[in-house]
Design a protein around this motif. Structure first.
Motif, mmCIF file in Angstrom:
data_model
loop_
_atom_site.group_PDB
_atom_site.id
_atom_site.type_symbol
_atom_site.label_atom_id
_atom_site.label_comp_id
_atom_site.label_asym_id
_atom_site.label_seq_id
_atom_site.Cartn_x
_atom_site.Cartn_y
_atom_site.Cartn_z
ATOM 1 N N VAL A 70 -5.901 8.842 -10.766
ATOM 2 C CA VAL A 70 -6.617 8.404 -9.563
ATOM 3 C C VAL A 70 -6.961 9.621 -8.718
ATOM 4 N N LEU A 71 -8.243 9.810 -8.444
ATOM 5 C CA LEU A 71 -8.696 10.911 -7.597
ATOM 6 C C LEU A 71 -8.794 10.480 -6.136
ATOM 7 N N HIS A 72 -9.266 9.278 -5.915
ATOM 8 C CA HIS A 72 -9.327 8.748 -4.545
ATOM 9 C C HIS A 72 -9.315 7.220 -4.615
ATOM 10 N N TRP A 73 -8.327 6.629 -3.976
ATOM 11 C CA TRP A 73 -8.204 5.169 -3.882
ATOM 12 C C TRP A 73 -8.363 4.787 -2.420
ATOM 13 N N MET A 74 -9.090 3.698 -2.167
ATOM 14 C CA MET A 74 -9.302 3.259 -0.787
ATOM 15 C C MET A 74 -9.079 1.760 -0.672
ATOM 16 N N ASP A 75 -8.078 1.373 0.119
ATOM 17 C CA ASP A 75 -7.862 -0.028 0.464
ATOM 18 C C ASP A 75 -8.782 -0.415 1.615
ATOM 19 N N GLU A 76 -9.039 -1.707 1.735
ATOM 20 C CA GLU A 76 -9.819 -2.246 2.853
ATOM 21 C C GLU A 76 -11.122 -1.465 3.037
ATOM 22 N N ALA A 77 -11.755 -1.146 1.900
ATOM 23 C CA ALA A 77 -13.041 -0.445 1.957
ATOM 24 C C ALA A 77 -14.128 -1.362 2.502
ATOM 25 N N THR A 103 -7.482 9.604 6.285
ATOM 26 C CA THR A 103 -7.592 8.164 6.133
ATOM 27 C C THR A 103 -6.235 7.553 5.833
ATOM 28 N N THR A 104 -5.856 6.560 6.590
ATOM 29 C CA THR A 104 -4.525 5.978 6.450
ATOM 30 C C THR A 104 -4.453 4.961 5.330
ATOM 31 N N LYS A 105 -5.612 4.459 4.862
ATOM 32 C CA LYS A 105 -5.613 3.451 3.827
ATOM 33 C C LYS A 105 -6.166 3.998 2.513
ATOM 34 N N SER A 106 -6.010 5.284 2.281
ATOM 35 C CA SER A 106 -6.481 5.857 1.032
ATOM 36 C C SER A 106 -5.550 6.979 0.598
ATOM 37 N N PHE A 127 0.838 -1.198 0.000
ATOM 38 C CA PHE A 127 0.000 0.000 0.000
ATOM 39 C C PHE A 127 0.877 1.254 0.000
ATOM 40 N N SER A 128 1.923 1.257 0.843
ATOM 41 C CA SER A 128 2.833 2.408 0.872
ATOM 42 C C SER A 128 3.490 2.611 -0.484
ATOM 43 N N TYR A 129 3.857 1.509 -1.126
ATOM 44 C CA TYR A 129 4.502 1.589 -2.444
ATOM 45 C C TYR A 129 3.533 2.146 -3.479
ATOM 46 N N ARG A 130 2.280 1.666 -3.471
ATOM 47 C CA ARG A 130 1.293 2.170 -4.424
ATOM 48 C C ARG A 130 0.992 3.639 -4.176
ATOM 49 N N GLU A 131 0.942 4.029 -2.897
ATOM 50 C CA GLU A 131 0.693 5.427 -2.563
ATOM 51 C C GLU A 131 1.818 6.312 -3.091
#
Length: 455
Positions: A404-411, A276-279, A246-250
């Motif tokens: 990408v405008l907004h990506w959210m992991d673990e949605a 949000t820590t996962k987006s 996730f950090s790498y993708r961010e």
């Protein structure tokens, strides 16, 4: 944890390279500092320092699969060379526990003038095997490489694919204690890659330790349990593979975002949520929430395979905008990407005469809130799944140029179970294939045993 349980220890490793502007500076650096010291003058360096690695530390347990990710130039290959012993660190230390086999640069360890067969025995000797031991392993190596008569031709006549086949065959068939792979599998064809991954999984089952480097995030996610993300020589994140990826993708998203700055003017209005820590993303359009629902529209997280499911994405636009795509991705708990789908996928299937019905053509005003629902049968296999969602601006109607405008992991998370004795299948999903029976009456010829013939 005892030291006997650790396969690789990297402790405060740093690596400095000296960069010279011209060849004469290298000679000056060799001579002048010594002369200046003799003359009691302050020495002067004729090079520029480049630190490829800075204070990298981690441990890899025996039998563990550990990943290393990062962009080109982040220090991944330098770190692997230090671990294998082909480079020495400027500071820090590395220790390995067991026989190490490494697949680094294409063809490294091969003599181009030797035949493939001779290189097999040469590499075996470098790994500590006797001629007799390599005789026993040779047939398995040759079968895995599958390069036929080329095995007795000089390696310099090989294609890149043949070189990597032979290299992987040698390093995996000798069954090392530690296997280090640096993007080598990217050269092979799809069938050979599948063959290699099966072999790697077998080695892991037998207790081999894997240190794996790849730009393919899904492979890293599926193979490894922990990883480190290197950024400009520093360890930007270290821990469980999903968190590191996730950090790498961010980070990649932030790099991509910078490339779009000259393509558009960003609005400064609106209050954007950055907590949000996962987006991540510019949040010109923001995902306010995601809900997984059952067929009756009630929130639900556990489904039987085949149940109706609805994924609802709640969004708000902070600017006037058009050409949006709202999409989701489902990953299994092993990190395997099961499916992706979005509004753009549906738009691509519509004829141009239906342009008014396309989500991609809809305009959203600043402050406008909207929801997008995805409904259908959930034909996934029994497992735990993660739902990821994204809202993006698509500059083309075919995933050609995306921001990408907004990506959210673990949605969201969903659990799929099977109805025993009612609807059972194995694997990732039910393809929905159904059987049909075709019968045909065939005349059976009579066997005349006395005549010894068939009539």
């Amino acid at each position: 944890m005892s030291s006997d349980d650790i396969a690789i220890t990297v402790e405060e490793v740093s690596k400095r390279f000296e960069l010279y502007d011209k060849p004469s500076d290298r000679l000056k650096q060799f001579v002048m500092p010594h002369l200046r010291r003799l003359l009691r003058a302050t020495p002067h360096d004729y090079f520029r320092e480049f630190w490829a690695l800075r204070n990298i530390s981690f441990e890899v347990r025996k039998g563990e699969a550990f990943g290393i990710v990062g962009r080109n130039g982040s220090g991944k290959s330098t770190l692997l060379q230090i671990i294998t012993g082909t480079l020495t660190p400027t500071a820090g230390s590395v220790s390995t526990n067991g026989r190490v086999a490494a697949l680094l640069e294409l063809g490294s360890g091969f003599n181009p003038d030797f035949s493939g067969r001779e290189n097999v025995y040469l590499n075996g000797a470098l790994l500590g095997f006797s001629r007799a031991e390599m005789d026993k392993k040779f047939d398995a190596i040759a079968a895995f490489a599958d390069i036929g008569s080329h095995l007795d031709q000089p390696v310099k006549s090989y294609s890149s694919g043949m070189v990597v086949r032979l290299a992987i065959a040698v390093q995996t068939q000798v069954e090392p204690d530690i296997l280090i792979v640096d993007e080598a599998l990217a050269v092979g064809d799809a069938l050979f890659q599948k063959k290699c991954y099966r072999k790697i999984e077998k080695l892991l089952d037998n207790g081999c330790t894997l240190l794996f480097v790849s730009h393919d995030q899904e492979i890293v996610r599926s193979l490894t349990s922990r990883a480190v993300f290197l950024k400009t020589g520093h360890a930007a994140n270290y821990g469980a593979t999903p968190d590191v990826l996730f950090s790498y993708r961010e980070f990649l998203q932030q790099e991509e975002e910078a490339a779009f700055l000259d393509l558009q003017k960003r609005s400064t209005g609106g209050s954007l949520n950055q907590a949000t820590t996962k987006s991540y993303g510019s949040r010109e359009v923001e995902i306010l929430g995601v809900e997984v629902r059952a067929a009756d529209d009630t929130p639900q997280t556990v489904f039987y395979a085949g149940d109706k499911i609805k994924i609802v994405v709640d969004c708000v636009s902070h600017v006037d905008i058009v050409n949006l795509n709202v999409a989701f991705r489902i990953l299994s708990k092993e990190g395997v990407k099961v499916t992706t789908w979005g509004t753009l996928n549906e738009d691509m299937r519509l004829p141009e005469s239906s342009a008014d019905d396309m989500f991609w053509n809809k305009r959203f005003k600043k402050g406008e809130r909207f929801k997008v629902s995805f409904s259908g049968a959930c034909n996934l296999g029994a497992n735990l799944y993660e739902v990821q969602v994204v809202v993006a601006r698509e500059y083309d109607k075919f995933y050609g140029n995306q921001q990408v405008l907004h990506w959210m992991d673990e949605a969201g998370h969903i659990t799929i179970i099977l109805k025993n004795k009612e609807y059972v299948f194995d694997g990732v999903c039910d393809l929905g294939l159904r059987s049909t029976l075709e019968q045909e009456t065939v005349a059976v010829k009579k066997l005349d045993m006395g005549a010894g013939s068939i009539r």
